[in-house]
Design an enzyme around this catalytic site. Structure first.
Site, short mmCIF file in Angstrom:
data_model
loop_
_atom_site.label_atom_id
_atom_site.label_comp_id
_atom_site.label_asym_id
_atom_site.label_seq_id
_atom_site.Cartn_x
_atom_site.Cartn_y
_atom_site.Cartn_z
CG HIS B 123 -2.24 1.06 1.28
ND1 HIS B 123 -2.26 1.67 2.05
CD2 HIS B 123 -2.45 1.39 0.55
CE1 HIS B 123 -3.03 2.63 2.13
NE2 HIS B 123 -3.86 2.73 0.99
CB CYS B 147 0.71 2.15 7.75
SG CYS B 147 1.66 2.28 8.52
CG HIS B 148 -3.66 2.61 5.37
ND1 HIS B 148 -1.91 3.16 5.17
CD2 HIS B 148 -3.03 4.55 6.51
CE1 HIS B 148 -1.23 4.43 5.43
NE2 HIS B 148 -2.11 4.77 5.43
N GLY B 149 -4.53 -1.22 7.54
CA GLY B 149 -4.98 -2.64 8.32
C GLY B 149 -5.06 -3.11 6.78
N PRO B 162 -6.92 -2.27 2.20
CG PRO B 162 -5.74 -0.13 2.53
CD PRO B 162 -6.12 -1.51 3.18
#
Lengths: 406, 183
Positions: B123, B147-149, B162
């Site tokens: 990502h 950080c963003h799963g 993501p």
């Protein structure tokens, strides 16, 4: 021909109404700056200095991306630039020799101003800005020479900073302040790197003031007389193309040195890493400092030597008033012309003396040269101005060329 | 310049020596400028000594099943996990339709026991958690990027979140049964 404005013309006018930067440039170095039509090739050197300043900033920024300002790593990082970084050797040799060429060009620029009396009214402040640029250049060049952290870097830094120890009472405290310690060491290198990166942009700012001050009276010219509007031509295209030609010639010489004689103006000792415990047997500054170094060593007194060395440059600030002649150009000043060339020779002599050990003949010549240097400014220039009878000045720049038929 | 040049140009039928000089000067000057810009920019590319750091050797001897090590290659972490039999089975039997970036497990390993991956989330470059048994490994038993799963499975493939692609498999070879060279 259509009278309809093109879309580009409209976009240009729209932008100029809001930020007239093209018009500003056009008035500065373009078609709206009228320059005397008789400028010779000695007038190229201002533009050439600007070209070199650009080269120095461009190569310097990219060198800084691969340089490490730390006493333990600086030398190795410079060698890494030479051996590992893509084109690093070109960038470093351009930067190191660019400094020398900057001084060559600026010295010629200064001598041109002296020969043609460009410092005289109404161009005194223009002249001052030039001296300030010269001083900033010397500080920048000195600190840049320290960054590779070789033996000459280290001991040059030690000697030059120690000049300030000659100041009575607070000299030692000032030197400790400059060093950030009790000897030239990592804090010194760090601050020199920061200032070496900063000062070129200060130079750019003063160059801006220099050019601004130039545009108030306009350029001087080889005849040194006021140029009437009829005697002027637009800077662009006439002098842009003349300067472009001069730039091409200079770059040929510059790159010949960069590619074939890259270390000719450097000192081999600077390829030895800095050693705070051993001074090299023969310490010399870069060639462009040699005349001032010779003046420093001409005096057997520490404080007086330092004062004299700084005075050698500071005296230039009052040159417009020491030269009492009203006629600007040496073309019409037969006696001054002789003394001008003796002064140039004196500069060459002092440069030679600065590179020798201060003993015997070089010391004697260095002292004579130093004496002549100051006599030139303090005695000869004022006296010549009073005694000399200048040749008759032409009524205009065109007049000697276009003589009426007899 | 244009005024004078064009006055001549009209006489010469659209061309003049002055136009030729102007255009050739501008062309040579532009070419020279561009040729000067290249060394400046190329100096920002990886230097020779940086490129020479491009291989890393390490041993997988002593990594117990279920454990992993992280080695550094080109300044980045490389995850080396000794997978358990159940992890290998989970990786091999997953339905390709469930994968955002479909890729069979056997295309991602040389020896199914040792999964070797560049440990950088696809990502935005964070390092996913899961190399230590105390760290969260996401819903699919592999890695979880904090950080963003993004959730990665036991083959390092993206399963949810993501990230657009599976964790990258670096070029490597087993130079012996237990020694691996990356790069």
């Amino acid at each position: 021909m259509s009278t309809e404005k093109s879309i580009w013309r409209k976009a240009y006018e729209w932008h100029e109404e809001r930020l007239p930067i093209i018009g500003f440039l056009d008035h500065t170095i373009g078609t709206k700056y009228p320059a005397p039509k008789n400028l010779n090739y000695w007038w190229n050197f201002g533009s050439l200095a600007l070209v070199i300043l650009g080269i120095m900033i461009a190569t310097g920024i990219f060198l800084a991306m691969n340089y490490t300002p730390h006493a333990d790593h600086a030398f190795d990082s410079v060698e890494r630039i030479m051996r590992e970084v893509n084109y690093g050797w070109v960038l470093r040799y351009m930067h190191a020799n660019g400094a020398s060429f900057f001084f060559i060009v600026v010295y010629i620029h200064i001598f041109r101003g002296m020969y043609y009396g460009s410092y005289k009214a109404p161009r005194e402040v223009l002249w001052w800005m030039g001296i300030i640029i010269f001083l900033l250049m010397m500080a920048t060049a000195f600190m840049g020479y320290v960054l590779p952290w070789g033996q000459m870097s280290f001991w040059g830094a030690t000697v030059i900073t120690n000049l300030f120890s000659a100041i009575p009472l607070v000299g030692d405290e000032i030197v400790t302040f400059l060093w950030g310690g009790f000897s030239v060491d990592n804090p010194t290198l760090n601050r020199f790197f920061a200032l070496h990166y900063l000062l070129p942009f200060v130079i750019v700012a003063v160059v801006f003031l220099h050019i601004w001050a130039l545009h108030i009276p306009g350029s001087n010219n080889p005849l040194g007389i006021e140029a009437t509007p009829a005697d002027k031509i637009p800077f662009h295209p006439y002098y842009t193309s003349k300067d472009a030609f001069g730039t091409g010639v200079m770059l040929l010489v510059f790159f010949a040195v960069v590619f074939w004689l890259p270390n000719s103006m450097g000192h081999p000792d600077n390829y030895t890493p800095a050693n705070p415990l051993v001074t090299p047997p023969h310490i010399v500054p870069e060639w462009y400092f040699l005349p001032f170094y010779a003046i420093l060593r001409a005096v057997p007194d520490k404080l007086l030597g330092v004062i004299l060395m700084f005075s050698a440059i500071l005296i230039l600030f009052v040159l417009p008033w020491l030269d009492t002649a009203r006629v600007r150009s040496a073309t019409f000043r037969p006696i001054f012309k002789v003394f001008f060339w003796i002064f140039v020779a004196d500069g060459v002599l002092l440069t030679w003396c600065g590179a020798q050990l201060p003993e015997g003949l070089p010391l004697v010549l260095g002292r004579l040269g130093t004496a002549w240097y100051f006599l030139h400014f303090i005695v000869f220039l004022p006296v010549i101005g009073w005694l000399e009878t200048p040749k008759p000045l032409p009524a205009s720049i065109s007049e000697p060329v276009i003589k009426p038929a007899e | 310049m244009s005024n004078t040049a064009h006055a001549h140009a009209a006489d010469a039928g659209g061309e003049s020596r002055r136009d030729f000089l102007l255009h050739s000067t501008v062309a040579v000057g532009t070419l020279g400028g561009v040729m000067m810009v290249w060394p400046l920019l190329d100096s920002m590319n990886p230097a020779a000594d940086t490129l020479s750091l491009s291989t890393t050797e390490f041993s997988v001897d002593g990594i117990e099943p279920g454990q992993g090590i992280t080695v550094v290659w080109r300044g980045k972490p490389v995850f080396v996990r000794h997978r358990t039999a159940s992890e290998i089975e989970a990786a091999e039997t997953v339905d390709m339709d469930d994968l955002p970036d479909p890729q069979a497990d056997d295309a991602r390993v040389q020896n199914p026991e040792f999964l070797i991956l560049v440990g950088v989330c696809t990502h935005l470059g964070c390092i996913p958690l899961g190399m230590k048994q105390t760290e969260p490994r996401g819903d699919f038993g592999g890695w979880f990027c904090p950080c963003h799963g993004s959730h990665y499975d036991t083959s390092g493939r993206i399963r949810r979140g993501p990230a657009p692609a599976n964790l990258e498999v670096p070029p490597y070879e087993f130079v012996s049964d237990t020694t691996v060279r990356i790069g």
